[in-house]
Design a protein around this motif. Structure first.
Motif, short mmCIF file in Angstrom:
data_model
loop_
_atom_site.label_atom_id
_atom_site.label_comp_id
_atom_site.label_asym_id
_atom_site.label_seq_id
_atom_site.Cartn_x
_atom_site.Cartn_y
_atom_site.Cartn_z
N GLU A 61 -5.91 2.89 -12.23
CA GLU A 61 -5.36 3.32 -13.52
C GLU A 61 -5.57 4.81 -13.74
N THR A 62 -6.76 5.31 -13.41
CA THR A 62 -7.05 6.73 -13.57
C THR A 62 -6.22 7.58 -12.62
N ILE A 63 -6.20 7.20 -11.33
CA ILE A 63 -5.55 8.03 -10.31
C ILE A 63 -4.03 7.96 -10.40
N GLU A 64 -3.48 6.76 -10.53
CA GLU A 64 -2.02 6.62 -10.52
C GLU A 64 -1.40 6.85 -11.91
N ASN A 65 -1.97 6.22 -12.92
CA ASN A 65 -1.36 6.31 -14.25
C ASN A 65 -1.70 7.62 -14.97
N ASP A 66 -2.98 7.99 -14.98
CA ASP A 66 -3.39 9.19 -15.70
C ASP A 66 -3.06 10.47 -14.94
N MET A 67 -3.29 10.47 -13.63
CA MET A 67 -3.12 11.69 -12.85
C MET A 67 -1.77 11.77 -12.13
N GLY A 68 -1.08 10.65 -12.03
CA GLY A 68 0.23 10.66 -11.37
C GLY A 68 0.16 10.83 -9.87
N ILE A 69 -0.93 10.38 -9.27
CA ILE A 69 -1.11 10.47 -7.82
C ILE A 69 -0.97 9.07 -7.21
N LYS A 70 -0.12 8.96 -6.21
CA LYS A 70 0.10 7.69 -5.54
C LYS A 70 -1.07 7.36 -4.63
N MET A 71 -1.31 6.07 -4.39
CA MET A 71 -2.32 5.63 -3.42
C MET A 71 -1.69 4.61 -2.48
N VAL A 72 -1.89 4.80 -1.18
CA VAL A 72 -1.38 3.87 -0.18
C VAL A 72 -2.44 3.63 0.88
N CYS A 73 -2.31 2.52 1.58
CA CYS A 73 -3.17 2.22 2.73
C CYS A 73 -2.33 2.20 4.00
N ILE A 74 -2.96 2.62 5.09
CA ILE A 74 -2.33 2.60 6.41
C ILE A 74 -3.10 1.64 7.31
N VAL A 75 -2.38 0.78 8.03
CA VAL A 75 -3.01 -0.12 9.01
C VAL A 75 -2.36 0.09 10.37
N HIS A 76 -3.11 -0.19 11.44
CA HIS A 76 -2.51 -0.08 12.78
C HIS A 76 -2.21 -1.45 13.36
N GLU A 77 -2.55 -2.52 12.62
CA GLU A 77 -2.17 -3.87 13.01
C GLU A 77 -1.87 -4.68 11.76
N ARG A 78 -0.96 -5.63 11.88
CA ARG A 78 -0.47 -6.34 10.71
C ARG A 78 -1.26 -7.59 10.36
N GLU A 79 -1.92 -8.18 11.33
CA GLU A 79 -2.61 -9.44 11.08
C GLU A 79 -3.68 -9.26 10.01
N GLY A 80 -3.59 -10.07 8.98
CA GLY A 80 -4.54 -9.99 7.88
C GLY A 80 -4.15 -9.02 6.79
N ALA A 81 -3.07 -8.26 6.99
CA ALA A 81 -2.67 -7.25 6.01
C ALA A 81 -2.23 -7.86 4.69
N ASP A 82 -1.58 -9.03 4.74
CA ASP A 82 -1.11 -9.67 3.52
C ASP A 82 -2.29 -10.06 2.63
N GLU A 83 -3.31 -10.68 3.22
CA GLU A 83 -4.50 -11.06 2.46
C GLU A 83 -5.22 -9.82 1.92
N PHE A 84 -5.31 -8.79 2.76
CA PHE A 84 -5.95 -7.53 2.35
C PHE A 84 -5.26 -6.94 1.13
N GLN A 85 -3.93 -6.91 1.17
CA GLN A 85 -3.17 -6.33 0.05
C GLN A 85 -3.33 -7.15 -1.22
N LYS A 86 -3.22 -8.45 -1.13
CA LYS A 86 -3.22 -9.30 -2.32
C LYS A 86 -4.60 -9.44 -2.96
N GLU A 87 -5.66 -9.46 -2.14
CA GLU A 87 -6.98 -9.74 -2.68
C GLU A 87 -7.84 -8.51 -2.92
#
Length: 255
Positions: A67-93
């Motif tokens: 909320e502070t970084i994206e909404n208040d400061m207007g800075i995007k946040m993203v994650c980078i992975v080098h393999e996809r397995e487990g990425a869905d659980e990582f993102q959702k939880e």
């Protein structure tokens, strides 16, 4: 106005990295990294493995600042992975934001000045690793054994457009996550938005408290270090669980 900092990571090395947007989309699409920060500054968290307990802990820490970084400061946040397995659980939880696939591991190479930096059993000789393990155990965040966690990651704050990097944290030891207070301060400089000082002070206080607990621990003093038993470096993020079990067994045997 640019406030680019002198960093070990070269902006030229990350600008045109090919990424795949593959989660929560009807059709996967490939994009170049600079499209992420074309219109707004972006914090890029380069994680070792979606199932890694340290990586999940780091994601959770920064997700709490969304909320502070994206909404208040207007800075995007993203994650980078080098393999996809487990990425869905990582993102959702743990993350609740965008995750991109860097199949060629080019972000990881850029953090190592053109080469992949990896950690094997030698990581266990570092007192800071044991401190990181203690911190993670106190957080309650758990992981799994799936995938290759040997490749070290980091965190970058990239300014809007082609203005360059404003902050970097390069992981040197498993679990060496970026400090939230320093990332918040860097984000404040980039955005020009005054940060809530209470949040920074709390982050600093929490960090000092964890550090004190780490130093007081027998693990941080170097006790219970494991020797290579033929384990695979590819299961690097799972090693803390293996090491802890070995330490308990040694204590039971009076070693």
């Amino acid at each position: 106005m640019s406030i680019a900092q002198k960093t070990k990571t070269s902006y030229a090395d990350i600008r045109d990295i090919s990424l795949v947007d593959f989660l929560d989309v009807e059709t996967e699409r490939t994009l170049l990294a600079h499209e992420l920060w074309k219109d707004q500054a972006t914090i890029v968290i380069v994680i070792r493995r979606p199932g890694c307990q340290f990586c999940r802990e780091e994601a959770q820490i920064f997700d709490a600042q969304r909320e502070t970084i994206e909404n208040d400061m207007g800075i995007k946040m993203v994650c980078i992975v080098h393999e996809r397995e487990g990425a869905d659980e990582f993102q959702k939880e743990f993350w609740h934001g965008k995750v991109y696939h860097d199949q060629a591991k080019d972000f990881y190479k850029a953090l190592g000045n053109g080469r992949l930096r990896t950690g094997g059993w030698g990581q266990l000789i570092h007192p800071s690793f044991w401190g990181n393990l203690i911190r993670n155990k106190r957080s309650g965040v758990k992981g799994n054994f799936i995938g290759d966690g040997s490749i070290l990651g980091g965190v970058l704050l990239v300014q809007q457009g082609d203005q360059g990097l404003a902050y970097e944290h390069i992981e040197k030891v498993w679990g060496d996550i970026a400090r939230a207070d320093r990332v918040l301060e860097a984000a404040s400089r980039v955005s020009g938005v005054a940060i809530n000082k209470e949040k920074v002070l709390k982050a600093q206080k929490d960090h000092r408290a964890l550090h004190d607990k780490m130093q007081a621990s027998s693990l941080a003093a170097g006790k219970g270090k494991a020797q290579d038993q033929g384990g695979s470096e590819g299961s690097a993020c799972a090693l803390p669980e293996q090491v802890e079990a070995q330490q308990q067994q040694q204590q039971q045997q009076g070693v």
